[in-house]
Design a protein around this motif. Structure first.
Motif, short mmCIF file in Angstrom:
data_model
loop_
_atom_site.label_atom_id
_atom_site.label_comp_id
_atom_site.label_asym_id
_atom_site.label_seq_id
_atom_site.Cartn_x
_atom_site.Cartn_y
_atom_site.Cartn_z
N ALA A 1 30.77 42.37 20.34
CA ALA A 1 29.84 42.16 21.37
C ALA A 1 30.22 40.99 22.23
N SER A 2 30.32 39.92 21.54
CA SER A 2 30.40 38.75 22.04
C SER A 2 31.62 38.52 22.87
N LEU A 3 32.63 38.85 22.05
CA LEU A 3 34.04 38.70 22.77
C LEU A 3 34.10 39.72 23.77
N MET A 4 33.54 41.03 23.86
CA MET A 4 33.56 42.04 25.05
C MET A 4 32.78 41.42 26.24
N ILE A 5 31.86 40.60 26.05
CA ILE A 5 30.85 39.91 27.00
C ILE A 5 31.99 38.80 27.55
N PHE A 6 32.46 37.88 26.84
CA PHE A 6 33.62 36.87 27.23
C PHE A 6 34.67 37.48 28.26
N GLU A 7 35.21 38.52 27.78
CA GLU A 7 36.37 39.51 28.39
C GLU A 7 35.82 39.83 29.87
N CYS A 8 34.53 40.53 29.81
CA CYS A 8 33.97 40.90 31.24
C CYS A 8 33.69 39.71 32.11
N ASN A 9 33.15 38.74 31.62
CA ASN A 9 32.95 37.18 32.46
C ASN A 9 34.45 36.94 32.87
N TYR A 10 35.29 36.76 32.21
CA TYR A 10 36.40 36.29 32.55
C TYR A 10 37.48 37.16 33.88
N TYR A 11 37.35 38.53 33.35
CA TYR A 11 37.97 39.26 34.43
C TYR A 11 37.03 39.32 35.52
N ASN A 12 35.72 39.31 35.73
CA ASN A 12 35.16 39.35 36.61
C ASN A 12 35.20 38.16 37.74
N HIS A 13 35.53 36.84 37.00
CA HIS A 13 35.43 35.59 37.54
C HIS A 13 36.91 35.57 38.17
N TYR A 14 37.88 36.34 37.65
CA TYR A 14 39.24 35.99 38.39
C TYR A 14 39.66 37.36 39.41
N ALA A 15 38.73 38.18 39.32
CA ALA A 15 38.54 39.34 40.41
C ALA A 15 38.18 38.74 41.62
N ASN A 16 37.53 37.70 41.81
CA ASN A 16 37.02 37.15 42.83
C ASN A 16 37.75 36.12 43.53
N ILE A 17 38.74 35.53 42.76
CA ILE A 17 39.62 34.46 43.04
C ILE A 17 40.90 34.81 43.69
N VAL A 18 41.17 34.31 44.67
CA VAL A 18 42.48 34.88 45.97
C VAL A 18 43.45 33.81 45.82
N SER A 19 43.10 32.55 45.33
CA SER A 19 44.23 31.52 45.71
C SER A 19 44.27 30.63 44.69
N ALA A 20 45.31 29.78 44.26
CA ALA A 20 45.55 28.80 43.26
C ALA A 20 44.41 27.74 43.68
N GLU A 21 44.38 27.41 44.91
CA GLU A 21 43.43 26.35 45.42
C GLU A 21 41.82 26.67 45.09
N GLU A 22 41.73 27.87 45.64
CA GLU A 22 39.99 28.49 44.99
C GLU A 22 39.94 28.37 43.75
N GLU A 23 40.82 28.64 42.80
CA GLU A 23 40.72 28.71 41.49
C GLU A 23 40.56 27.11 40.82
N ALA A 24 41.34 26.23 41.41
CA ALA A 24 41.05 24.76 41.15
C ALA A 24 39.70 24.33 41.42
N LYS A 25 39.18 24.82 42.43
CA LYS A 25 37.78 24.41 42.90
C LYS A 25 36.79 24.97 41.79
N ASN A 26 37.22 26.31 41.55
CA ASN A 26 36.01 26.98 40.68
C ASN A 26 36.70 27.46 39.52
N PRO A 27 37.18 26.78 38.49
CA PRO A 27 37.76 27.06 37.18
C PRO A 27 36.81 27.91 36.35
N PHE A 28 37.23 29.01 35.58
CA PHE A 28 36.52 29.72 34.71
C PHE A 28 35.90 28.92 33.28
#
Length: 70
Positions: free
Chosen positions: A11-38
């Motif tokens: 369950a802990s691993l699955m929650i991590f995976e969901c959070n990871y994919y949810n974070h990057y689903a909203n990132i559209v550029s490398a610049e945005e990712e640099a400002k808001n890393p996971f």
């Protein structure tokens, strides 16, 4: 809510995976990712500390996963 640590590990691993994919689903550029890393939450920390002796930890642990712990 399980009392089984192996289930809690998965369950802990699955929650991590969901959070990871949810974070990057909203990132559209490398610049945005640099400002808001996971940043991994307590679920991944728990996976590597509390649940490190479970069969699910041994099954799903990988070297790159540990790199997410900040």
């Amino acid at each position: 809510m399980s009392k089984n640590n192996n289930e809690k590990a998965l369950a802990s691993l699955m929650i991590f995976e969901c959070n990871y994919y949810n974070h990057y689903a909203n990132i559209v550029s490398a610049e945005e990712e640099a400002k808001n890393p996971f940043k991994a939450g307590k679920e991944l920390v728990n996976f590597y500390s509390i649940y490190k002796n479970t069969p699910n930890f041994r099954k799903y642990n990988c070297p790159l996963l540990r790199e997410f712990i900040n």
